[in-house]
Write a protein that holds these residues in place. Sequence first.
Motif, PDB file in Angstrom:
ATOM      1  N   GLY A  34      23.417   3.923  -7.094  1.00 24.96           N
ATOM      2  CA  GLY A  34      23.624   2.661  -7.568  1.00 24.96           C
ATOM      3  C   GLY A  34      22.808   3.082  -8.714  1.00 24.96           C
ATOM      4  N   GLY A  35      22.017   2.481  -9.536  1.00 30.78           N
ATOM      5  CA  GLY A  35      21.120   2.715 -10.995  1.00 30.78           C
ATOM      6  C   GLY A  35      20.293   3.600 -10.998  1.00 30.78           C
ATOM      7  N   GLY A  36      18.979   3.744 -11.888  1.00 35.37           N
ATOM      8  CA  GLY A  36      18.442   4.722 -12.526  1.00 35.37           C
ATOM      9  C   GLY A  36      19.014   5.955 -12.679  1.00 35.37           C
ATOM     10  N   PRO A  37      17.963   7.375 -13.059  1.00 36.32           N
ATOM     11  CA  PRO A  37      18.412   8.636 -13.048  1.00 36.32           C
ATOM     12  C   PRO A  37      18.918   9.451 -12.289  1.00 36.32           C
ATOM     13  N   ILE A  38      20.297   9.958 -12.337  1.00 36.88           N
ATOM     14  CA  ILE A  38      21.303  10.345 -11.717  1.00 36.88           C
ATOM     15  C   ILE A  38      21.780  12.059 -12.543  1.00 36.88           C
ATOM     16  N   LEU A  39      21.630  13.081 -11.644  1.00 40.83           N
ATOM     17  CA  LEU A  39      21.851  14.239 -11.593  1.00 40.83           C
ATOM     18  C   LEU A  39      22.392  14.802 -10.807  1.00 40.83           C
ATOM     19  N   VAL A  40      23.742  14.999 -11.771  1.00 38.81           N
ATOM     20  CA  VAL A  40      24.781  15.670 -10.520  1.00 38.81           C
ATOM     21  C   VAL A  40      25.027  17.532 -11.189  1.00 38.81           C
ATOM     22  N   ILE A  41      24.921  17.929 -10.124  1.00 41.04           N
ATOM     23  CA  ILE A  41      24.908  19.398 -10.060  1.00 41.04           C
ATOM     24  C   ILE A  41      26.672  19.662  -9.438  1.00 41.04           C
ATOM     25  N   ALA A  42      27.272  20.045 -10.416  1.00 47.01           N
ATOM     26  CA  ALA A  42      28.667  20.198 -10.069  1.00 47.01           C
ATOM     27  C   ALA A  42      29.008  21.671 -10.100  1.00 47.01           C
ATOM     28  N   GLY A  43      29.279  22.384  -8.561  1.00 46.19           N
ATOM     29  CA  GLY A  43      30.084  23.765  -9.161  1.00 46.19           C
ATOM     30  C   GLY A  43      31.344  24.089  -9.038  1.00 46.19           C
ATOM     31  N   ALA A  44      31.313  25.025  -9.452  1.00 44.03           N
ATOM     32  CA  ALA A  44      32.516  25.288  -9.941  1.00 44.03           C
ATOM     33  C   ALA A  44      34.454  24.766  -8.894  1.00 44.03           C
ATOM     34  N   GLY A  45      35.115  23.883  -9.285  1.00 42.70           N
ATOM     35  CA  GLY A  45      36.538  24.106  -9.134  1.00 42.70           C
ATOM     36  C   GLY A  45      35.847  22.291  -8.103  1.00 42.70           C
ATOM     37  N   SER A  46      34.693  21.549  -8.355  1.00 40.14           N
ATOM     38  CA  SER A  46      34.182  20.718  -7.368  1.00 40.14           C
ATOM     39  C   SER A  46      34.650  19.517  -7.410  1.00 40.14           C
ATOM     40  N   GLY A  47      35.394  18.849  -8.783  1.00 37.07           N
ATOM     41  CA  GLY A  47      36.114  18.093  -8.924  1.00 37.07           C
ATOM     42  C   GLY A  47      35.254  17.061  -9.455  1.00 37.07           C
ATOM     43  N   GLU A 288      12.038  16.671 -14.122  1.00 36.14           N
ATOM     44  CA  GLU A 288      11.071  16.517 -14.872  1.00 36.14           C
ATOM     45  C   GLU A 288      10.502  15.999 -15.583  1.00 36.14           C
ATOM     46  N   ARG A 289      11.545  15.502 -16.301  1.00 35.21           N
ATOM     47  CA  ARG A 289      11.340  14.549 -17.816  1.00 35.21           C
ATOM     48  C   ARG A 289      11.772  12.757 -17.012  1.00 35.21           C
ATOM     49  N   TYR A 290      12.880  13.311 -15.906  1.00 33.76           N
ATOM     50  CA  TYR A 290      12.699  12.006 -14.992  1.00 33.76           C
ATOM     51  C   TYR A 290      12.789  11.966 -13.461  1.00 33.76           C
ATOM     52  N   PRO A 291      11.388  12.112 -13.268  1.00 30.12           N
ATOM     53  CA  PRO A 291      10.667  11.928 -12.152  1.00 30.12           C
ATOM     54  C   PRO A 291      11.153  11.978 -10.976  1.00 30.12           C
ATOM     55  N   ASP A 292      11.978  10.435 -11.207  1.00 28.29           N
ATOM     56  CA  ASP A 292      12.489   9.149 -10.474  1.00 28.29           C
ATOM     57  C   ASP A 292      14.094   9.191 -10.077  1.00 28.29           C
ATOM     58  N   VAL A 293      13.957  11.352 -10.847  1.00 26.30           N
ATOM     59  CA  VAL A 293      15.829  11.607 -10.710  1.00 26.30           C
ATOM     60  C   VAL A 293      16.145  11.427  -8.610  1.00 26.30           C
ATOM     61  N   THR A 294      17.755  11.176  -8.907  1.00 23.31           N
ATOM     62  CA  THR A 294      18.086  11.430  -7.536  1.00 23.31           C
ATOM     63  C   THR A 294      18.567  12.934  -7.672  1.00 23.31           C
ATOM     64  N   VAL A 295      19.129  13.880  -7.214  1.00 23.67           N
ATOM     65  CA  VAL A 295      20.050  14.864  -7.801  1.00 23.67           C
ATOM     66  C   VAL A 295      21.123  15.009  -6.433  1.00 23.67           C
ATOM     67  N   TYR A 296      22.130  15.129  -6.749  1.00 26.90           N
ATOM     68  CA  TYR A 296      22.896  14.762  -5.730  1.00 26.90           C
ATOM     69  C   TYR A 296      24.267  16.521  -6.084  1.00 26.90           C
ATOM     70  N   LYS A 297      24.594  16.780  -5.156  1.00 29.07           N
ATOM     71  CA  LYS A 297      25.367  18.303  -5.381  1.00 29.07           C
ATOM     72  C   LYS A 297      27.029  18.040  -4.832  1.00 29.07           C
ATOM     73  N   LEU A 298      27.664  18.493  -5.464  1.00 31.55           N
ATOM     74  CA  LEU A 298      29.178  18.886  -5.355  1.00 31.55           C
ATOM     75  C   LEU A 298      29.174  19.995  -5.146  1.00 31.55           C
ATOM     76  N   GLU A 299      29.399  20.457  -3.823  1.00 28.50           N
ATOM     77  CA  GLU A 299      29.458  21.156  -3.564  1.00 28.50           C
ATOM     78  C   GLU A 299      30.848  22.069  -2.651  1.00 28.50           C
ATOM     79  N   THR A 300      31.467  20.930  -2.279  1.00 30.48           N
ATOM     80  CA  THR A 300      32.924  21.681  -1.807  1.00 30.48           C
ATOM     81  C   THR A 300      33.995  21.696  -3.306  1.00 30.48           C
TER      82      THR A 300
END
Length: 662
Positions: A34-47, A288-300
């Motif tokens: 959905g909306g709001g702040p989102i941080l996507v940690i996208a590992g190497a080669g993860s699309g 820290e700047r966006y305390p309500d952030v949702t963090v996703y990780k792409l690790e595949t």
Amino acid sequence: MKRYTLKPTGTPSQFVVNYEQELNPEQLEVVMAGGGPILVIAGAGSGKTRTVTYRVARLIESGVDPSHILLITFTNRAAKEMLHRVELLIGQNVKKVWGGTFHHVGNLILRHHAKLLGYESNFTILDREDSKDLINTCVADLKIKTKERRFPQGDVLQDIISLSFNTKANMDDIILDRYPFFYTLLDEIIMVARRYQERKKKLNLMDFDDLLLNWERLLLTFPEIHSLYGKRFQHILVDEYQDTNKIQADIVDLLASHHRNLMVVGDDSQSIYSFRGANFANIIDFPERYPDVTVYKLETNYRSVPEILSLANYSISCNERQFPKNLKAVRRSGVQPILIPVNDVMQQASFVAQRMLELRDEEGMSLDEMAVLYRAHYHSMELQMELTRRGIPFEVRSGLKFFEQAHIKDVTGYLKVMVNPRDELAWKRILRLIPRIGKVSSEKIWDYIQALPEPLSSIDTQALVPFATRNAQPHLNRFTHVLKKLYRPELQKSPAEMIELVMEEGYEEYLQAKYSNFEARIEDIKQLRQFALQYSSTENFLSELALLSGMEAENAVGGGYEDERVKLSTVHQAKGLEWSVVFVIWLCDGRFPSMRSLKTKEDEEEERRLFYVSVTRAKDHLYLCYPILAYDYNQPSILLRPSRFIQEIPEKAYEKWAVEED
């Protein structure tokens, strides 16, 4: 005033794209979020690119007006390719999406509102060369005495000013940290920077930094403009967020302050551009700047075999300041990475060249699928020579071929004059390095020199004075002094000592004043000096260089595979690329990691991220090489330690080979 909100018209049942089928579970979660702040940690080669593209498609399919989407990428080409892919996916025209680099979007906005900042809307954007020329004009306007003591040239001043703007750091801090030898000139440099800003404003000009600086000023100074674009951009997506600088992150925060639908995508483990002003804190401190952030990780990971990823995971786990991640391979098991200690840098070059030919001839791999990565450009010198000798074609991604670089030609120009005093090209090259000696003066001096029966023994400063201005005389004195030192018979047998003398007698100062990357150029020349130690005469040394350069020019590759080329690149230049076979060379402490990049714990962690980037470029085969011995000026040999990044990896993560001479 009562607000009335228009709701999106699309519903999931109307989606054209089958997102569940097209994406893996990690990617799908990001795309459907959905909306709001989102941080996507996208590992190497993860699309990562695929995920961002499908996110834009899903937003539009959900009813978001394309003109209310801002997609920021680090190249305009990347934005165009993403949006073209979106059009193919959903069958809609998406040209109204605001897509492109920070500078591209900043330019679009400033064209509409430039008058608020005192510019006309038809302002001209200065390219780097025009910017440098204007800075030099400002130096002349201020009547700064640049020849009494070496004053930084336009390129260097440009980098100092740019780094100050993009990092929001004081200019005195920039100079003290990166250009300490210019600190006594701080007041003059600040005067030039101010005059440069004034001249641009008066002439209705903006450089690339102004596109960001003025965009931020517009948002901060005029609340109505901030509100206009804050409301317009309902969804903001930023790619490669780990490479943003301070001003770019602040602009994004300003634009996202209304709807707060901000998705930033990047990999903290691939943040390696602090020297360009990129701010690691932007991504690491995002929660820290966006305390309500949702963090996703792409690790595949879809690129590398599990064995390479295992080594990469071990390495990056040693960093303390990071978002922990564990890359998982989709591909089947392959071969383990290979660790290769070698006697010295020449044996390292021989191993890499021979192994390349074996992989091509015995395993059918194309040379195009092979790359050699290194920390600094000078690390490739011996390898370039070895590949040339063996007729293996290569392409240098990290710059010019080693011996084609201006600073290498400058230094060898002095040596050429010593060996052949009738070398007109070499004379003219080194004459133009003298302050206040231009093309006309160098021509006149050459005409005088060529008429001398013994130029090197009879050249005299007083005889050269008539061919130059009075202000050039002190510099001519120094020039002839250097020539007389170089002409000593004992030096003719030591090209390494001659190179050292040229550096000590003013050429190092010249590099500092002329080039922003002076440190890398100095390292190049040091490596050239090391290589010269194996020659007992300057003539033999220059002959070897000439023969190698000639072989390169003839493209003597043989074997019918001229279209295939091995890639040679610094790790910085290789980010975002991939090859089947990767050799990482010079993995010694002090080389990789670089000694001058280890001032703080943060510096060491960035160097480790650089190593992580290098190993994750490999798909199938990874070779990690380090020489045990190095030869230094006035020292017989130096024992090198393996890189700390090798030592901290468990031995089970690689196979070790011992190289023997036949």
